[in-house]
Design a protein around this motif. Structure first.
Motif, short mmCIF file in Angstrom:
data_model
loop_
_atom_site.label_atom_id
_atom_site.label_comp_id
_atom_site.label_asym_id
_atom_site.label_seq_id
_atom_site.Cartn_x
_atom_site.Cartn_y
_atom_site.Cartn_z
N LEU A 1 0.82 -1.21 0.00
CA LEU A 1 0.00 0.00 0.00
C LEU A 1 0.85 1.27 0.00
N THR A 2 1.96 1.24 0.73
CA THR A 2 2.87 2.39 0.73
C THR A 2 3.40 2.63 -0.68
N ASN A 3 3.82 1.56 -1.32
CA ASN A 3 4.36 1.70 -2.67
C ASN A 3 3.31 2.19 -3.66
N LYS A 4 2.07 1.72 -3.54
CA LYS A 4 1.00 2.20 -4.42
C LYS A 4 0.78 3.69 -4.22
N LEU A 5 0.75 4.11 -2.95
CA LEU A 5 0.52 5.53 -2.64
C LEU A 5 1.62 6.40 -3.23
N LEU A 6 2.87 5.95 -3.07
CA LEU A 6 4.00 6.75 -3.53
C LEU A 6 4.16 6.67 -5.04
N GLU A 7 4.16 5.46 -5.59
CA GLU A 7 4.45 5.29 -7.02
C GLU A 7 3.35 5.91 -7.88
N THR A 8 2.10 5.62 -7.54
CA THR A 8 0.99 6.09 -8.38
C THR A 8 0.60 7.53 -8.05
N GLY A 9 0.87 7.93 -6.82
CA GLY A 9 0.49 9.27 -6.40
C GLY A 9 1.64 10.24 -6.38
N VAL A 10 2.42 10.21 -5.30
CA VAL A 10 3.44 11.23 -5.06
C VAL A 10 4.51 11.25 -6.16
N PHE A 11 5.15 10.11 -6.42
CA PHE A 11 6.27 10.09 -7.37
C PHE A 11 5.83 10.43 -8.78
N GLU A 12 4.67 9.94 -9.17
CA GLU A 12 4.21 10.18 -10.54
C GLU A 12 3.88 11.65 -10.76
N LEU A 13 3.25 12.28 -9.78
CA LEU A 13 2.85 13.68 -9.94
C LEU A 13 4.03 14.62 -9.83
N LEU A 14 4.94 14.36 -8.90
CA LEU A 14 6.03 15.28 -8.62
C LEU A 14 7.33 14.90 -9.32
N LYS A 15 7.28 14.01 -10.26
CA LYS A 15 8.49 13.42 -10.84
C LYS A 15 9.45 14.46 -11.41
N ASN A 16 10.74 14.21 -11.19
CA ASN A 16 11.84 14.94 -11.80
C ASN A 16 13.06 14.02 -11.69
N PRO A 17 14.13 14.29 -12.42
CA PRO A 17 15.27 13.35 -12.45
C PRO A 17 15.84 13.00 -11.08
N LEU A 18 15.88 13.95 -10.16
CA LEU A 18 16.45 13.66 -8.85
C LEU A 18 15.50 12.82 -7.99
N LEU A 19 14.21 13.16 -8.02
CA LEU A 19 13.23 12.38 -7.26
C LEU A 19 13.06 10.99 -7.85
N ASP A 20 13.21 10.87 -9.16
CA ASP A 20 13.03 9.58 -9.84
C ASP A 20 14.05 8.53 -9.42
N GLU A 21 15.12 8.96 -8.75
CA GLU A 21 16.09 7.99 -8.24
C GLU A 21 15.50 7.13 -7.12
N HIS A 22 14.47 7.63 -6.44
CA HIS A 22 13.82 6.90 -5.35
C HIS A 22 14.82 6.43 -4.31
N HIS A 23 15.81 7.28 -4.03
CA HIS A 23 16.86 6.92 -3.10
C HIS A 23 16.52 7.51 -1.72
N ASP A 24 17.35 7.25 -0.73
CA ASP A 24 17.12 7.77 0.61
C ASP A 24 17.39 9.26 0.71
N GLY A 25 18.02 9.81 -0.27
CA GLY A 25 18.31 11.24 -0.31
C GLY A 25 18.54 11.66 -1.74
N ALA A 26 18.89 12.91 -1.93
CA ALA A 26 19.13 13.44 -3.27
C ALA A 26 20.58 13.89 -3.39
N ILE A 27 21.18 13.65 -4.53
CA ILE A 27 22.56 14.05 -4.79
C ILE A 27 22.55 15.12 -5.88
N PHE A 28 23.14 16.28 -5.57
CA PHE A 28 23.16 17.37 -6.54
C PHE A 28 24.38 18.23 -6.29
N GLU A 29 24.64 19.16 -7.21
CA GLU A 29 25.80 20.03 -7.09
C GLU A 29 25.36 21.47 -6.86
#
Length: 339
Positions: free
Chosen positions: A19-47
């Motif tokens: 259920l957590t994965n459905k909520l995130l994958e279909t809801g949060v991640f799909e709507l707010l997607k960008n290359p950094l968020l799409d990594e689905h990692h524990d944090g974000a790496i940027f410069e």
């Protein structure tokens, strides 16, 4: 809204499982997607390089939906504005939810859409976050935490230490609107014209001002909880200088002023979410206001006072009828759960 096989948030949505994965994958991640968020990692790496600003804030406003906005829009704007007050250009945000069991997916989706829209207009990316679910009755539908990182403008020298005698104090627009919009819903008040929150991201306006005036802007503050009075009192406390302000110069909507009188509130202590206060050199104050009035969210900007040595650590208000009174720090919480 996506096609989901559930209509409300349950404890299972916080389990880390299907259920957590459905909520995130279909809801949060799909709507707010960008290359950094799409990594689905524990944090974000940027410069990023040079001077950085970092801020965090939590939002527990009640009601979650209010005239002019909702908690999602408020959460993005709040942290974007905190970074802007540091003289920074906001770049990246984290986004964390605490959801109460029973929150409807329709409500959650509306909040998510507001977050996406506001982030896009503010020019920031949401790159990491977290979601937790608590039992029914252990929260209040939804709480949000946002943290942000921004690049400090190359011309910015924003610091309380730079406030000096003679500085002019400028407010960017009508004060007390957000707090009264919230109170009108809580108290069931009706006005001829609906009072809506002033929630807005101010970073584009601040950047334009820094581009032109740079170090002549000594300090920036957003008067959220506690309003203008609390911010000014914090500044006189820290600088050991005094401040004079003029009541007739402070922009307040007529219907907001009327509501404050009805509720027994002083507009100076009521929260704002789309207004900032600037301390600038006296030499540029008039030009600064004219420039601000041409920018988004600055049409009603005005000089409301100045810094003085006459009465150290005090804010003095000259009333519309000519009297003078001390504006003290707010005691207690005038408007709880306002942001």
């Amino acid at each position: 809204m996506p096609q989901l096989d559930f209509d409300i948030i349950t404890l299972g949505h916080g389990s880390g499982g299907i259920l957590t994965n459905k909520l995130l994958e279909t809801g949060v991640f799909e709507l707010l997607k960008n290359p950094l968020l799409d990594e689905h990692h524990d944090g974000a790496i940027f410069e990023l390089s040079g001077r950085l600003a970092f801020s965090t804030d939590s939002f527990v406003i009640s009601p979650v939906f209010f005239p002019g906005g909702n908690i999602g829009e408020l959460a993005v704007n709040g942290t974007v504005n905190d970074l802007a007050m540091c003289g920074a250009v906001p770049k990246y945000l984290s986004l964390s939810f605490i959801l109460e069991e029973g929150l409807t997916m329709k409500e959650f989706w509306e909040i998510l859409v507001s977050i996406k829209f506001t982030a896009e207009h503010a020019g920031v990316q949401i790159v990491t976050g977290d979601t937790k679910v608590v039992e029914r009755g252990k929260g209040d539908r939804i709480f949000i935490n946002t943290s942000g990182i921004g690049q400090v403008h190359e011309k910015a020298q924003i610091s309380t230490k730079r406030v000096q005698t003679g500085d002019k104090i400028i407010v960017s627009g009508h004060i007390a609107t957000h707090g009264i919009a919230i109170m009108s819903v809580r108290e069931g008040l009706e006005f001829e014209t609906e009072i809506v929150s002033d929630t807005a991201h101010l970073n584009h306006t601040i950047k334009a001002l820094l581009d032109e005036y740079g170090a002549e802007i000594h300090l920036l503050k957003d008067p959220t909880r506690g309003g203008v009075a609390s911010v000014l009192n914090e500044i006189v406390r820290d600088t050991r200088l005094g401040i004079n302000i003029s009541q007739k110069s402070i922009p307040v909507l007529e219907e907001v002023y009327g509501a404050c009188e009805l509720l027994g509130l002083d507009p100076l202590y009521v929260a704002n979410e789309g207004v900032f206060i600037a301390f600038v050199s006296a030499e540029i104050a008039d030009d600064f206001v004219k420039k601000l009035q041409k920018l988004e969210h600055g049409q009603h900007a005005a000089v409301i006072g100045e810094v003085t040595t006459e009465h150290p650590k005090q804010v003095i208000l000259q009333s519309q009828i000519g009297g003078r009174r001390v504006v003290n720090m707010l005691v207690g919480e005038q408007l709880p759960r306002i942001c």
